[in-house]
Design a protein around this motif. Structure first.
Motif, PDB file in Angstrom:
ATOM      1  N   UNK A  53      31.842  -1.623  -0.933  1.00 10.79           N
ATOM      2  CA  UNK A  53      30.895  -2.897  -1.709  1.00 10.79           C
ATOM      3  C   UNK A  53      31.235  -4.158  -0.695  1.00 10.79           C
ATOM      4  N   UNK A  54      32.331  -4.280   0.047  1.00 10.32           N
ATOM      5  CA  UNK A  54      32.738  -5.313   0.842  1.00 10.32           C
ATOM      6  C   UNK A  54      31.841  -5.392   1.782  1.00 10.32           C
ATOM      7  N   UNK A  55      30.826  -4.611   2.252  1.00 17.43           N
ATOM      8  CA  UNK A  55      30.048  -4.797   3.360  1.00 17.43           C
ATOM      9  C   UNK A  55      29.117  -5.771   2.982  1.00 17.43           C
ATOM     10  N   UNK A  56      28.914  -6.299   1.622  1.00 17.12           N
ATOM     11  CA  UNK A  56      27.855  -7.407   1.342  1.00 17.12           C
ATOM     12  C   UNK A  56      28.467  -8.649   1.884  1.00 17.12           C
ATOM     13  N   UNK A  57      29.687  -8.658   2.148  1.00 15.94           N
ATOM     14  CA  UNK A  57      30.313 -10.130   2.630  1.00 15.94           C
ATOM     15  C   UNK A  57      29.986 -10.428   3.932  1.00 15.94           C
ATOM     16  N   UNK A  58      28.826 -10.722   3.966  1.00 16.64           N
ATOM     17  CA  UNK A  58      27.900 -10.735   5.507  1.00 16.64           C
ATOM     18  C   UNK A  58      28.361 -11.857   6.198  1.00 16.64           C
ATOM     19  N   UNK A  59      28.765 -12.975   5.744  1.00 16.23           N
ATOM     20  CA  UNK A  59      29.140 -14.111   6.544  1.00 16.23           C
ATOM     21  C   UNK A  59      30.719 -14.075   6.870  1.00 16.23           C
TER      22      UNK A  59
ATOM     23  N   UNK B 104      31.188 -10.527  -4.156  1.00 16.04           N
ATOM     24  CA  UNK B 104      29.953 -11.194  -4.501  1.00 16.04           C
ATOM     25  C   UNK B 104      29.755 -12.393  -3.756  1.00 16.04           C
ATOM     26  N   UNK B 105      31.198 -12.836  -3.248  1.00 15.93           N
ATOM     27  CA  UNK B 105      30.980 -14.269  -2.357  1.00 15.93           C
ATOM     28  C   UNK B 105      30.492 -14.053  -1.086  1.00 15.93           C
ATOM     29  N   UNK B 106      29.024 -14.054  -1.042  1.00 16.09           N
ATOM     30  CA  UNK B 106      28.185 -13.669   0.255  1.00 16.09           C
ATOM     31  C   UNK B 106      28.634 -14.985   1.201  1.00 16.09           C
ATOM     32  N   UNK B 107      28.967 -16.254   0.809  1.00 12.86           N
ATOM     33  CA  UNK B 107      28.991 -17.505   1.793  1.00 12.86           C
ATOM     34  C   UNK B 107      30.509 -17.536   2.362  1.00 12.86           C
TER      35      UNK B 107
ATOM     36  N   UNK C 152      42.408 -11.320  -9.658  1.00 12.12           N
ATOM     37  CA  UNK C 152      41.643 -12.424  -9.582  1.00 12.12           C
ATOM     38  C   UNK C 152      40.601 -12.255 -10.909  1.00 12.12           C
ATOM     39  N   UNK C 153      40.028 -13.450 -11.369  1.00 12.67           N
ATOM     40  CA  UNK C 153      39.144 -13.349 -12.483  1.00 12.67           C
ATOM     41  C   UNK C 153      37.849 -13.009 -11.974  1.00 12.67           C
ATOM     42  N   UNK C 154      36.885 -12.484 -12.708  1.00 16.37           N
ATOM     43  CA  UNK C 154      35.707 -12.106 -12.346  1.00 16.37           C
ATOM     44  C   UNK C 154      34.813 -13.174 -12.278  1.00 16.37           C
ATOM     45  N   UNK C 155      35.079 -14.423 -12.817  1.00 14.31           N
ATOM     46  CA  UNK C 155      34.563 -15.614 -12.815  1.00 14.31           C
ATOM     47  C   UNK C 155      34.360 -16.239 -11.442  1.00 14.31           C
ATOM     48  N   UNK C 156      35.206 -15.587 -10.580  1.00 14.70           N
ATOM     49  CA  UNK C 156      35.542 -16.295  -9.234  1.00 14.70           C
ATOM     50  C   UNK C 156      34.235 -16.102  -8.179  1.00 14.70           C
TER      51      UNK C 156
ATOM     52  N   UNK D 157      39.930  -7.539  -4.974  1.00 17.70           N
ATOM     53  CA  UNK D 157      39.402  -8.085  -6.055  1.00 17.70           C
ATOM     54  C   UNK D 157      37.966  -8.021  -6.254  1.00 17.70           C
ATOM     55  N   UNK D 158      37.182  -7.375  -7.009  1.00 19.11           N
ATOM     56  CA  UNK D 158      35.792  -6.993  -7.541  1.00 19.11           C
ATOM     57  C   UNK D 158      34.944  -8.435  -7.110  1.00 19.11           C
TER      58      UNK D 158
END
Length: 976
Positions: free
Chosen positions: A392-398, A372-375, A343-347, A367-368
């Motif tokens: 880093x997946x731990x940042x996906x809090x929601x 960053x998709x915290x929502x 998946x593109x980084x722009x996602x 996909x990195x």
């Protein structure tokens, strides 16, 4: 309300308000009206239009949210706060509001020029508006259905094609996850209200453009004439300026575009790219392009800045364009069933994304961009090639719902334990052997599915998940269930099927909220002693274990509705089971029951009963008390007769008595008025039971594997019959009585073990509804020409006969999909097989084929066979012309008349040829042959050659006959 309109016409700033409506079509008129008059028209109608517009804005939003579906049926059961009745009411009210706006628009476009007529319109128009339209907004503001409906329709059936995954998603639906649901923001509602009139105009203009393409004039009567005229001119100019767009977007596709001003659905249209017209719909919110052939996405996708839901499932996408980052309002993205490897980084710039579906792709690394998709709330990565997950997946809090089924994960990713809001986790179909102790950190987890892994034990920390409601651990290698299971006080579903359990902890009985317990496929010899404490238990599945008795304590579970205990060694059923008055399904098949369980006869709610594979020899009288029974299976027992007690089950729909020793049917069978399926195969019938002909509702009858010799004429009374199987009987000939069953769709007369049929009657063509015909393993030499009248035939199975030639009419079976003629005596196939465009499965193996040779048919490809036959016909045509020349040069004048007679020429025709002095003898014979050829167009060139050989033989011209035969044999021996 009319007074308000009158007052609004006198206000000073009305010109500015009218201008802000952006309804270009409404300011136009087919007549020449002065600018001031036109402005006055708009001013006098603006308040009316604005109020109706605001009322309909939410209606339009609700309507589109309700129908938003991504063609993904997998989670259509997700709970939401709107009942089905409320949803239907919203849809009806949305359409009502929408229709009122269109009627107002139409009325305004037909206004008169003078002020008096305008005033009349305003008063009348407002009087016609029903009060319910304005009350709808207040009611609908209380409904929080938008997000819920999105969740319900977004989850694709493709997410989890396997049963194990489907079960997890069903759990997600049934739970009632209010945490996932979100209310519609007030800002969105206000924005939609402001744009609703503009969206209405966009929709009307787009409709006009579409209708110009399709010629569908009927829809124009609801669009103001001014809009039609103005937009028609503009669309014509755009069409001339962009001929490529008009060429690429076919009429039927454009017609689909006008589904609504917020939504475009172009599913399964064979598209290879997104039509450019779609990118021009600026207010587009929902775009569905499922099941097409789109490999890449155009960069213009970034123009759809208002897009909220995008579904491109089931295409051939290999990558997403960087421009997808411009879709800032995107909330749902479905790209399942494609060929994506990354998946593109722009996602990562999709700051409002909440639901992402990427199942059935080729992704090997997480996909990195997703980190960053915290929502993000719902993520589906099932059926990919993931092996690990990043820290880093731990940042996906929601994240609420995560699906990782059918990947290649070896070790349970510890990072999952630190997703604080995770409610549903499915990680079935992987290679995980154990769970980490950190699993206890998933304090909000409600559903965990780990079917089809390699688990050998469960850590005690798992039983600290106090909110866990559904735990599925089927198909592992578990042997022990910890006593700590009693800590799961919210547990409602526990599935431990196909493991190695020999006993189940008594402490499980302390999980008093348990509703479904699935334990089949283990090594259990008994159930826990305190099972009666599971007062809420509704479904108990203990099939394929080693139990020899069913504890009577089960009778104390009053809410029990389903018992599945097949494949054990049960010898009796406790009579106390009669106390379980809520039971609707019982499966006790393949046990060791010798008597019909009398306790079951008191279960008045029972609808499905399976007692197959036991040793029951008699049906007791009390069975008639099961008055609501609809489905009964008693096959593979020891029944010697069809009990009249069964005939008292008047609500029975399905009855299986096959593989018993029954030889007759009682006349009382006519009482079974609702019986639709009756299976009596492998019994002792020597004649067709005439009593069955009274079953007017019967749709399927199987009497195969008996000794039936004839069929009574009364069978014609079975006017509802659709499926009839008389295979492996002792029928002397094909029973023509069957041909009067006009409703018949499936007929099977396969005689592997029975008396072989030698001929099919022409009356077979009367079965015009027939879809499947099996006449395999007989002694048939041909198929009647009338077979071509069975226009709905989908499957023809005639293998292992003596058929040497197919009728030409078989090429008219346009619906035919399966054709099996293996093991026959076919030498050549008829021309015209190219007309069987639906044919997918063909088999001509085991035939002495020459035309085409067996090598051509071996691949079972219709295209290859057709190409050969077309080439063969062309070659045979040339050979035929060569034979014409040989004959014309070797028939003497003395034999001319006799030769023409054998060609079926009458005396006048022969005299006409003889008296034609412009032609020499050879030319006369050629002309006679060409006339004969034109009169026999139905014959193929090869058949004409055979016919000519017979004619030459009858005329006694043996030398010429041998010469033609030699040419034919030579050409057949030469492969091409």
């Amino acid at each position: 309300m009319s007074e308000n309109l009158s007052t609004s016409r006198k206000e000073k700033n009305e010109d500015e308000v009218a201008a802000s409506l952006n309804t270009e079509g409404l300011n136009k008129s087919p007549h020449e009206v002065s600018e001031s008059d036109a402005r006055k028209d708009s001013l006098q109608s603006v308040e009316n239009f604005d109020m109706a517009g605001k009322s309909s804005a939410r209606s339009l939003e609700k309507k589109d949210e309700l129908i938003v579906g991504l063609n993904t049926e997998g989670l259509n059961e997700i709970p939401h706060e709107v009942t089905e009745a409320d949803a239907s009411e919203d849809i009806l009210q949305s359409f009502e509001s929408f229709q009122i706006i269109e009627e107002l628009s139409t009325s305004m476009s037909n206004e008169k020029e003078d002020d008096e007529n305008i005033a009349d319109f305003s008063d009348d128009g407002m009087m016609e508006l029903p009060q319910e339209v304005f009350e709808t907004d207040t009611k609908r503001d209380k409904v929080q259905s938008a997000e819920n409906f999105e969740i319900a329709e977004v989850f694709s059936t493709s997410i989890l094609p396997e049963k194990k995954s489907g079960e997890f998603l069903a759990d997600l639906n049934a739970e009632g996850m209010m945490e996932i649901s979100q209310k519609i923001s007030e800002r969105d509602v206000e924005k939609d209200t402001l744009h609703s009139l503009e969206n209405l105009e966009v929709f009307q203009k787009l409709s006009t453009s579409v209708l110009q393409e399709t010629g569908d004039a009927e829809e124009l009567n609801q669009i103001p004439q001014e809009v039609v005229e103005g937009d028609a001119k503009r669309d014509q100019l755009q069409s001339e300026e962009n001929p490529e767009v008009a060429e690429k977007v076919s009429t039927h596709i454009l017609h689909e575009v006008k589904h609504g001003d917020f939504m475009v659905k172009l599913n399964a249209k064979g598209l290879r790219e997104i039509p450019q017209v779609v990118f021009e719909i600026q207010m587009l919110k929902y775009l569905h392009l499922n099941n097409n052939e789109i490999k890449t996405l155009h960069k213009n996708l970034g123009n759809l800045t208002n897009l909220e839901i995008l579904s491109i499932e089931g295409n051939g996408l290999i990558a997403l364009p960087p421009e997808i980052s411009l879709l800032h309002k995107l909330r749902v993205l479905n790209i399942s069933h494609n060929q994506l490897s990354c998946l593109p980084k722009e996602l990562s710039k999709l700051v409002n994304i909440k639901q992402l579906f990427v199942s059935h792709n080729n992704i090997e690394e997480f996909p990195a961009a997703l980190e960053c998709l915290e929502t993000l709330e719902i993520l589906d990565l099932a059926v990919n090639h993931l092996k690990t997950l990043p820290e880093n997946m731990v940042s996906m809090k929601n994240l609420n719902v995560l699906n990782l089924d059918s990947n290649q994960i070896l070790i349970f990713p510890k990072v999952l334990c630190y997703l604080p809001n995770l409610i549903k986790l499915s990680i079935s179909g992987n290679l995980i052997q154990s769970l980490p102790k950190d699993i206890k950190e998933l304090r909000r987890l409600q559903a965990l599915s780990m079917n089809h892994n390699k688990l050998i034990f469960l850590p005690v920390q798992l039983f600290q998940l106090a909110k866990l409601q559904k735990l599925r651990l089927d198909d592992n290698k578990l042997e022990v269930l910890s006593d700590k299971v009693e800590n799961l006080q919210e547990l409602r579903v526990l599935s431990l099927a196909n493991n190695l359990f020999k006993n189940i902890s008594e402490n499980l009985c302390n999980c008093t909220m348990l509703e479904c317990l699935i334990l089949h496929g283990n090594q259990l010899t008994q159930l826990p002693n305190r099972m009666h404490r599971l007062k809420r238990l509704r479904e108990l599945c203990i099939s394929r274990n080693q139990m020899d008795n069913l504890d009577e304590q089960i009778s104390r579970i009053k809410d029990l509705s389903i018992i599945e205990a097949s494949g054990n060694a049960l010898t009796c059923i406790p009579v106390e089971i009669k106390n379980c008055m809520q039971i609707i399904k019982v499966d006790l098949s393949y046990n060791k029951l010798s008597q019909f369980p009398v306790g079951l006869c008191a279960l008045v709610a029972l609808k499905i009963l399976n007692l197959s594979g036991n040793y029951i020899s008699e049906i007791i009288t009390e069975i008639s008390f099961i008055e609501n029974l609809e489905h009964l299976e008693l096959n593979r027992n020891k029944l010697s007769y069809f009990s009249e007690h069964l005939c008292r089950l008047t609500k029975l729909i399905y009855l299986d008595l096959s593989e018993n020793e029954i030889n007759s049917i009682p006349k009382e069978v006519s009482n079974m008025k609702y019986l639709q399926v009756l299976l009596l195969y492998h019994n002792k019938f020597v004649s067709f039971p005439r009593e069955l002909c009274a079953l007017n509702s019967l749709q399927k009858l199987d009497l195969s594997e008996n000794q039936i010799q004839c069929i009574p004429s009364d069978i014609c009374n079975l006017q509802m019959i659709k499926d009839l199987n008389l295979s492996n009987n002792q029928l002397v000939s094909f029973p023509s009585e069957i041909c009067h069953l006009s409703s018949l769709e499936k007929l099977k007369l396969c005689q592997i073990n029975g008396l072989k049929l030698t001929k099919l009657p022409e009356e077979l063509s009367k079965l015009t509804c027939l879809r499947e015909l099996d006449i395999s393993h007989n002694a048939l030499k041909d198929i009647p020409e009338g077979i071509g009248k069975l226009k709905h035939l989908v499957s023809l199975t005639a293998n292992n006969n003596y058929i040497s030639q197919l009728p030409k009419s078989v090429t008219s079976l346009s619906d035919l999909q399966q054709l099996n003629l293996s093991g026959n005596q076919l030498i050549c196939l008829p021309s015209g097989l190219q007309h069987l465009q639906s044919l997918k499965d063909i088999n001509f193996d085991g035939n002495p084929l020459i035309r085409p040779p067996q090598e051509v048919c071996k691949g079972k490809q219709l295209y290859t066979i057709v190409c050969y036959l077309e080439s063969a016909d062309e070659r045979d045509g040339k050979i035929l012309q060569k034979i014409f020349k040989i004959i014309s040069g070797n028939v003497s004048f003395e034999n001319f008349e006799f030769f023409c007679q054998k060609l079926q020429f009458n005396s006048a025709e022969i005299k006409s040829l003889e008296n034609n002095r412009t032609l020499v003898l050879e030319e006369k014979i050629l002309q006679a042959l060409e006339i004969w050829k034109s009169e026999n167009k139905a014959l193929t060139p090869a058949e004409m050659i055979d016919q000519l050989i017979r004619v030459l033989t009858m005329t006694g011209m043996h030398y010429l006959t041998n010469k033609v035969k030699a040419l034919k044999l030579y050409t057949q021996s030469v492969k091409f």
